[in-house]
Design an enzyme around this catalytic site. Structure first.
Site, PDB file in Angstrom:
ATOM      1  N   TYR A 147       0.857  -1.189   0.000  1.00 24.69           N
ATOM      2  CA  TYR A 147       0.000   0.000   0.000  1.00 24.69           C
ATOM      3  C   TYR A 147       0.888   1.233   0.000  1.00 24.69           C
ATOM      4  CZ  TYR A 147      -3.565   3.410   1.416  1.00 24.69           C
ATOM      5  OH  TYR A 147      -4.400   4.497   1.480  1.00 24.69           O
ATOM      6  N   ASP A 242       9.270   2.638  -0.139  1.00 26.65           N
ATOM      7  CA  ASP A 242       8.212   3.353   0.582  1.00 26.65           C
ATOM      8  C   ASP A 242       8.424   3.071   2.072  1.00 26.65           C
ATOM      9  OD1 ASP A 242       4.565   3.586   0.394  1.00 26.65           O
ATOM     10  OD2 ASP A 242       6.005   4.166   1.943  1.00 26.65           O
ATOM     11  N   LYS A 270       4.249   9.799   8.258  1.00 26.22           N
ATOM     12  CA  LYS A 270       3.955   9.384   9.645  1.00 26.22           C
ATOM     13  C   LYS A 270       4.914   9.999  10.679  1.00 26.22           C
ATOM     14  CE  LYS A 270       1.765   5.129   8.021  1.00 26.22           C
ATOM     15  NZ  LYS A 270       0.378   5.052   8.448  1.00 26.22           N
TER      16      LYS A 270
HETATM   17  P1  KE4 Z   1      -1.082   8.582   4.131  1.00 27.05           P
HETATM   18  O1  KE4 Z   1      -1.556   9.221   2.851  1.00 27.05           O
HETATM   19  O2  KE4 Z   1      -2.176   7.784   4.812  1.00 27.05           O
HETATM   20  O3  KE4 Z   1      -0.373   9.560   5.071  1.00 27.05           O
HETATM   21  O4  KE4 Z   1       0.084   7.534   3.750  1.00 27.05           O
HETATM   22  C1  KE4 Z   1      -0.189   6.525   2.810  1.00 27.05           C
HETATM   23  C2  KE4 Z   1       0.765   5.372   3.031  1.00 27.05           C
HETATM   24  C3  KE4 Z   1       1.830   5.218   2.172  1.00 27.05           C
HETATM   25  N1  KE4 Z   1       2.728   4.211   2.331  1.00 27.05           N
HETATM   26  C4  KE4 Z   1       2.594   3.328   3.349  1.00 27.05           C
HETATM   27  C5  KE4 Z   1       3.595   2.226   3.488  1.00 27.05           C
HETATM   28  C6  KE4 Z   1       1.519   3.447   4.266  1.00 27.05           C
HETATM   29  O5  KE4 Z   1       1.384   2.544   5.270  1.00 27.05           O
HETATM   30  C7  KE4 Z   1       0.594   4.493   4.118  1.00 27.05           C
HETATM   31  C8  KE4 Z   1      -0.598   4.667   5.044  1.00 27.05           C
HETATM   32  N2  KE4 Z   1      -0.799   3.628   5.994  1.00 27.05           N
HETATM   33  C9  KE4 Z   1      -2.177   3.441   6.429  1.00 27.05           C
HETATM   34  C10 KE4 Z   1      -2.270   2.262   7.397  1.00 27.05           C
HETATM   35  N3  KE4 Z   1      -1.353   1.239   7.202  1.00 27.05           N
HETATM   36  C11 KE4 Z   1      -2.736   4.664   7.047  1.00 27.05           C
HETATM   37  C12 KE4 Z   1      -3.989   4.472   7.856  1.00 27.05           C
HETATM   38  C13 KE4 Z   1      -5.221   4.872   7.108  1.00 27.05           C
HETATM   39  O6  KE4 Z   1      -5.291   4.650   5.888  1.00 27.05           O
HETATM   40  O7  KE4 Z   1      -6.137   5.403   7.787  1.00 27.05           O
END
Ligand code: KE4
Length: 430
Positions: A147, A242, A270
């Site tokens: 993801y 990533d 994060k």
């Molecule tokens: P954000 O756009 O949510 O800040 O980041 C996206 C993203 C990109 N790359 C990785 C490896 C990530 O884990 C994420 C976002 N992670 C999720 C949960 N694993 C965020 C939680 C959510 O979607 O509410």
């Protein structure tokens, strides 16, 4: 067990559902895969979060990764307060952006230049556009269950919420946007080799979570990342790590420090915002200078490098750069993992735990879990019962089997002993 009072959360959730799709601003928060009403949280301190009904929980979600110091760390709160008293956004360059960029570069030597944005999605989307613009090639290889945020090109066999909801390819993503995104299997280097050979000279980049956290935690097999590096070099495809989750989590320099594999571009998020909206992508100067206003690849953002968010990020990374911080964090995680392993093995319930430092996932299956296909074999119904059993006992873990759990520097031995005891009690009911 006295049932927890949740009347205010229930009331707020019914109201929220009339205003916000699913009552939440990010799908995984809706408790859809574990059932029940999501708890509305209203304050947190250290390792504890509190909901609107006054219930307190030891928190292992940590806002999905950012809260590595624990909630409301005094130095982070003070930095935000001080910054806010000088205004909240100027839309102009600020000294804080230089400060945070220097901290990121100090931690990640592969990042010669970095661009700050407002989310991990934005960072990954921009890094992919940069790789395509710099190389002149269109195809991207990602991994099933990986993801990288919700940009169109990334929502193909995505992990996290998409995996939780079994939406491997989201509606609304035009075929044209997705057709250049190829998917390989994590820890299966032959699957990458096949795609690179079948699409010779067309692959701009391979994007990978070096330690996937969005199918649950799946460590890279020994040598896999190094082989990925060799292959991408041979095929002149950029390698994008990533590290939105793993960056500053598994080491100050993330997975690339831990495993000694150097990508061409790195995506961060994060932790670098300390709980405020910050994403970043960076890499070699020759690649980054393809970005506007130096080069032709366009990328922009009103709140990119926002002073408050940057202040929180600097305070957080400064704390993490303290000598011994990761030794202390990993020792806590080791303590918890050992206790939980004892509880799981004594229970007889089939579980398989993957962990790298202070990020981990217990899968409700006998395992092993080495990729997306094996992760999907988990008993999500049993996970849901485990989730609610812990919640009733004051322990807050991810409301989805396919997410990572996190230990922070604020978790105490008492917190972890309570967690282990609660797990023993819940496992006995499964
Ligand atoms: P954000 O756009 O949510 O800040 O980041 C996206 C993203 C990109 N790359 C990785 C490896 C990530 O884990 C994420 C976002 N992670 C999720 C949960 N694993 C965020 C939680 C959510 O979607 O509410």
């Amino acid at each position: 067990m006295a049932r927890m009072k949740t009347t205010t959360s229930i009331h707020l959730f019914s109201l929220a559902n009339t205003l916000i799709p699913g009552g939440v601003n990010s799908p995984v928060r809706a408790f859809r895969s574990v059932g029940g009403t999501p708890l509305f949280l209203e304050r947190a301190k250290g390792s504890t979060v509190r909901d609107v009904d006054g219930n307190a929980f030891i928190d292992y979600v940590g806002s999905w990764g950012p809260m590595i110091l624990g909630h409301a760390h005094p130095k982070v709160v003070a930095a935000i307060r001080a910054s806010a008293s000088r205004g909240t956004s100027y839309g102009a360059p600020t000294p804080g952006e230089v400060g945070l960029s220097r901290l990121i570069r100090k931690a990640f030597p592969s990042i010669e230049k970095v661009r700050l944005v407002s989310s991990g999605t934005e960072a990954a989307m921009s890094a992919v556009r940069l790789a395509r613009g710099y190389s002149g090639k269109d195809k991207i290889i990602k991994f099933e269950g990986g993801y990288h945020g919700h940009a169109d090109a990334m929502l193909v066999s995505a992990g996290s919420g998409a995996l939780t909801f079994g939406l491997p390819d989201s509606p609304g993503v035009p075929r044209e946007a997705a057709k250049h995104t190829l998917t390989a299997a994590f820890n299966d280097i032959a699957s990458v080799k096949r795609l690179l050979e079948r699409n010779r000279n067309q692959v701009a980049a391979v994007i990978v979570e070096p330690i996937p956290g969005n199918m649950g935690v799946v460590p890279p097999a020994p040598g896999f990342l190094a082989e990925l590096r060799t292959l991408t070099k041979r095929h002149r495809a950029l390698l994008i790590f990533d590290e939105v989750i793993s960056g500053f989590r598994v080491a100050f320099g993330g997975a690339q420090e831990l495993f000694g594999v150097v990508p061409d571009l790195t995506v961060l998020g994060k932790i670098i915002g300390g709980g405020l909206p910050v994403g970043a992508f960076g890499g070699r100067k020759e690649i980054m200078d393809a970005l506007s206003p130096v080069g032709p690849v366009y990328q922009a953002g009103t709140l990119s490098g926002n002073p408050l968010a940057v202040a929180a990020g600097i305070a957080t990374l400064t704390e993490l750069s303290r000598k011994g911080a990761y030794r202390e964090l990993n020792a806590k995680a080791d303590y918890l993992a050992e206790g939980m392993a004892g509880a799981f093995s004594a229970s007889g319930v089939p579980t398989y735990t993957n962990r790298v430092g202070s990020m981990g996932t217990t899968f409700f299956q006998k395992g092993p879990v080495t990729d997306y296909v094996s992760a999907r074999r988990s008993d999500t119904k049993r996970y849901a019962k485990y989730f609610h059993g812990l919640l009733e006992r004051g322990i807050y873990i991810a409301p989805s089997q396919f997410e990572a759990g996190f230990v922070s520097l604020a978790h105490t031995k008492r917190d972890m002993d309570r967690t282990i005891a609660a797990a023993k009690a819940v496992l006995a009911t499964l």
